[in-house]
Design a protein around this motif. Structure first.
Motif: not given
Length: 170
Positions: A63, A99, A117, A119, A121-123, A125-126, A129
């Motif tokens: 990642s 960012y 973003p 939302d 959530e994606v950040e 989640s990243g 990971n």
């Protein structure tokens, strides 16, 4: 574009790049005076490192370049690894998202400024990971008797013992 910008600045450097970059390097005749080694990353993160921690076959995708660098340091057998500049502060605990890299200016993100973003959530989640990858590498390092320290002032990465950068060069 990034490779062309970096090439004149990296005279006789040993590079470790993803195998997917190989064609770009060859077609553009880049890094001709450098040693370039390619790592074959799997397109998923589901692959688990084998007990010997070999990088000579296909390995899990990463990642962050910090994960790739840590993998290399473990593979090369360093007994102590000191992380520096590993902030992972793309979002702040007050909920704001930012960012950028550690340097300022309109080119702070080499691929172009990223909008906030809608939302997070994606950040998040990243980051989960990423933290899982650090934990796997921490386990691999511990099994090999390797110690990893975080010499970055501040930042979110809390998985490694902190040391003050200034104390490393007495």
């Amino acid at each position: 574009k990034w490779f062309k910008v970096m090439e004149p600045l990296m005279n006789k450097t040993t590079l470790f790049l993803g195998y997917s970059d190989r064609q770009i390097i060859l077609e553009n005749k880049l890094f001709n005076y450098d040693k370039v080694y390619y790592i074959d990353f799997d397109d998923t993160r589901s692959r688990i490192f084998n007990k010997r921690f070999e990088l000579t076959g296909c390995v899990p995708s990463v990642s962050s370049v910090s994960i790739m660098a840590l993998m290399l340091a473990i593979y090369l057998g360093f007994k102590e690894i000191f992380l520096l500049g590993i902030e992972h502060t793309s979002f702040k605990l007050d909920g704001n998202f930012e960012y950028r890299h550690f340097y300022e200016g309109k080119d702070a993100n080499a691929t172009g400024e990223m909008p906030n973003p809608e939302d997070l959530e994606v950040e998040f989640s990243g980051l989960v990971n990423l933290w899982q990858q650090y934990k796997v590498l921490r386990s691999c390092a511990t099994a090999k008797g390797i110690k990893i320290f975080n010499a970055t002032e501040g930042g979110l990465l809390d998985l490694f013992s902190r040391v003050k950068y200034e104390t490393l060069f007495k």
